[in-house]
Design an enzyme around this catalytic site. Structure first.
Site, PDB file in Angstrom:
ATOM      1  CG  ASP A   8      35.054  28.377 -33.489  1.00  6.82           C
ATOM      2  OD1 ASP A   8      35.812  29.358 -33.429  1.00  6.82           O
ATOM      3  OD2 ASP A   8      33.846  28.457 -33.796  1.00  6.82           O
ATOM      4  CE  LYS A  70      38.983  34.768 -32.752  1.00  8.88           C
ATOM      5  NZ  LYS A  70      37.943  33.821 -33.184  1.00  8.88           N
ATOM      6  CD  GLU A 171      37.599  32.201 -36.490  1.00  8.98           C
ATOM      7  OE1 GLU A 171      36.827  33.071 -36.942  1.00  8.98           O
ATOM      8  OE2 GLU A 171      38.211  32.330 -35.418  1.00  8.98           O
ATOM      9  CG  ASP A 193      33.290  33.520 -39.602  1.00  9.19           C
ATOM     10  OD1 ASP A 193      32.462  33.872 -38.740  1.00  9.19           O
ATOM     11  OD2 ASP A 193      34.295  32.845 -39.327  1.00  9.19           O
TER      12      ASP A 193
END
Ligand code: AMP
Length: 607
Positions: A8, A70, A171, A193
């Site tokens: 992850d 990211k 994810e 999420d």
């Protein structure tokens, strides 16, 4: 069979897991932590630091410490999100040669996939130390809402880190895999999420036969915990300006301290209702007087500062449900993923939206990596009868005459998939067509993301509308797009795998792979030297402590004096190598010291 790790790769923290004995387990790093900060720094001495060690020095080396890479991956330098990051990040963001984003640490410029690769390499290393073997294959997760460029760039990062990324998965889908693993049930679930930098919502159907089907997915790749932190930072800055007339934004070190304090306060307010933010000596006044920042923040104040951000996530949830043709009551469980879901306001808003309390059985920081490990094992082990049917989060199409966007694969189509459409020429005797490949939801081509372009040449000369060109879009299981166009009469074809937004050429990637490999080798050598140094220091201390006793026992004989002289020479040579810091030579001296130590212990034992 090769072990496949699940990674992850988070905005702020990363986590690695692997299947062991039929169940997924999260692997702790050397410090014993199950998550590792996705932070990379370069020190004054040019040393690369990754993870906790990079985080620990961030305040004093803010300009050369990258976090939240990211948020920048696969983006264009001139995008509004990157402009926003330039305004708020203490590290230097610069334009790359292909209009992509790079960061400058010390005097070297790095691409974003290179930075992410350093984090991936660290996760690979954590897994290798635990498993005691080299790891090559990985499943890496990305936010469901990542576009093609962001996925490509993540895959590039994996390659640079020396990993064969056998699958990129979303994810929330990974979270659902971990949630449904081993349970025999038919259920429709929502995965909410909210991590450090991104928000995703996915609706999935899980069947008792092991089929995980994503029904719908949506999100915002620029909405996460960092925005909550920023609200606290802005509030602190404004208060300080009102009190002292000084803008703390002008000081990078103060900004970094504010950032840390804001995040800490936000996390604390998930379990207490009030917290004090205390930053002594934050800046000097115009009269060179040290100023301190001290303020109390309550949970209610934090909620007022950030309510609109939570509302934004809820609106996206409602739209997703609507697009999936579902009602709130159709959702049988809500899975919370990401550190931000610990915030009571977030939990309350999600419970209100779905009219049910979210599931408590999954760990928000670990569930995504666990799901990636499950998928990794399923991909290499045919005995695992698990099927994952994901969707594409964005509509794909091409630009047609008039600047319009012609859709080929609609949003939320199950992948892998492929669709074709026939287009014709628009001018008489047109011998070439330019195909612009776009991703987005606007009917105006210019408002969507340009993934790439290519030209089909050598068309037969004919009146407009007579030459037929078949355009085929394919999305693979990673969500990565390729397109080809074919002149139906001549059979002439052109195709591309869309790589434009990753911003890296194959040559650049190859050179980065080599650079990363050399760093890994150098790091291993450094670690070995450090281990040898520690061992030598310990042995030297032990030998020196034993000298008087050994002298007493054997010093009287000529043979004994000779042995003692030799031991002294061994000790003195080892000391000088240690002082020189010569890592290669040290290993040999450690062996000599071990022999001397064994001999001394034998003598003293006999005496
Ligand atoms: P992730 O990307 O899932 O690792 O989530 C990281 C985000 O979760 C960061 O913005 C953290 O500040 C936030 N976070 C972690 N723990 C808490 C907490 N107890 N309360 C509120 N936010 C938290």
């Amino acid at each position: 069979m090769d072990k496949v790790i699940g990674i992850d790769l988070g905005t702020f923290n990363s986590c690695v897991a692997v299947m062991e004995g039929g169940a997924p387990v999260v692997i702790a790093n050397r410090g014993g932590y199950k998550v590792t900060p996705s932070m990379v720094a370069v020190t004054e001495a040019g040393k690369r630091l990754v993870g906790h060690i990079a985080k620990r020095q961030a305040v004093t080396n803010a300009e050369n410490t990258v976090y939240a890479a990211k948020r920048l991956i696969g983006r264009k330098f001139d995008s509004p999100q990157v402009k926003n990051a330039i305004a708020t990040c203490p590290y230097r963001i610069v334009e790359g040669p292909h209009g992509d984003v790079r960061v400058k640490l010390r005097d070297k410029v790095y691409s974003i996939p290179e930075i992410s690769a350093m984090v991936l390499q660290e996760m690979k290393l954590i897994a290798e130390e635990y498993l005691g073997t080299d790891v090559r294959k990985a499943v890496v997760t990305v936010p469901a809402y990542f576009n093609d460029g962001q996925r490509q760039a993540t895959k590039d990062a994996g390659a640079i880190a020396g990993l064969d990324v056998i699958r990129i998965i979303n994810e929330p889908t990974a979270a659902a895999l971990a949630y449904g693993f081993g349970k025999q049930m038919d259920r429709t679930v929502a995965v909410y999420d909210l991590g450090g930098g991104t928000f995703d919502i996915s609706i999935l159907e899980i069947s008792s036969q092991g089929v995980f089907r994503v029904v719908s997915t949506a999100g915002d790749t620029f909405l996460g915990g960092e925005d909550f932190d920023q609200r606290i930072i802005d509030w602190l800055i404004q208060g300080f300006r009102e009190e002292h007339g000084i803008d703390l934004r002008s000081d990078r070190m103060a900004l970094q301290r504010l950032k840390d304090a804001a995040e800490k306060a936000k996390c604390e307010l998930s379990s207490v209702v009030e917290t004090e933010i205390n930053l002594p000596f934050i800046i000097s006044s115009n009269r060179n007087q040290a100023l301190h920042l001290q303020r109390v923040l309550t949970r209610a104040q934090l909620e007022a500062l950030t309510a609109d951000l939570v509302d934004r996530t809820i609106r996206i949830c409602e739209i997703t449900l609507e697009e999936a043709g579902l009602d709130k009551r159709d959702i049988e469980d809500v899975i919370l993923v990401g550190g931000m879901t610990r915030m009571p306001l977030v939990q309350a808003a999600v419970a209100k939206c779905f009219e049910r309390e979210p599931c408590k059985g999954v760990h928000p920081d670990e569930v995504v990596a666990l799901g990636a490990a499950i998928q990794g094992a399923a991909l290499v082990d045919e005995r695992q009868d698990m099927v994952l049917l994901d969707v594409t989060p964005h509509t794909l199409g091409i630009m047609v005459v008039g600047g319009y966007f012609e859709e080929l694969i609609p949003q939320n189509s199950t992948v892998p998939t492929s669709r074709s459409k026939i287009f014709t020429t628009v001018r008489d005797n047109q011998t070439a067509v330019k195909i612009l490949v776009l991703q987005g939801e606007s009917h105006r081509a210019e408002e969507n993301d340009l993934l790439g372009e290519f030209v089909l040449t050598g068309l037969r000369r004919a009146p407009a509308g007579q030459v037929e060109i078949e355009v085929t879009f394919e999305i693979d299981a990673n969500g990565i797009v390729s397109v080809h166009a074919k002149d139906l009469e001549t059979g002439k074809e052109q195709s591309i795998t869309v790589t434009a937004t990753s911003g890296l050429t194959q040559e650049e990637i190859a050179s980065m792979v080599e650079d990363a490999r050399q760093h890994a080798v150098a790091r291993r050598a450094d670690e070995q030297t450090e281990k040898a140094r520690q061992e030598a220091e310990t042995l030297l201390a032990q030998i020196e402590k034993l000298f008087p006793d050994v002298e007493k026992v054997v010093g009287a004989s000529e043979f004994g004096r000779d042995a003692l002289d030799k031991a002294r020479a061994v000790v003195s040579r080892a000391r000088s190598v240690l002082e020189r810091g010569d890592g290669t030579a040290l290993a040999e001296h450690v062996e000599a010291l071990q022999r001397t130590h064994r001999m001394f212990r034998g003598v003293v034992g006999r005496g």
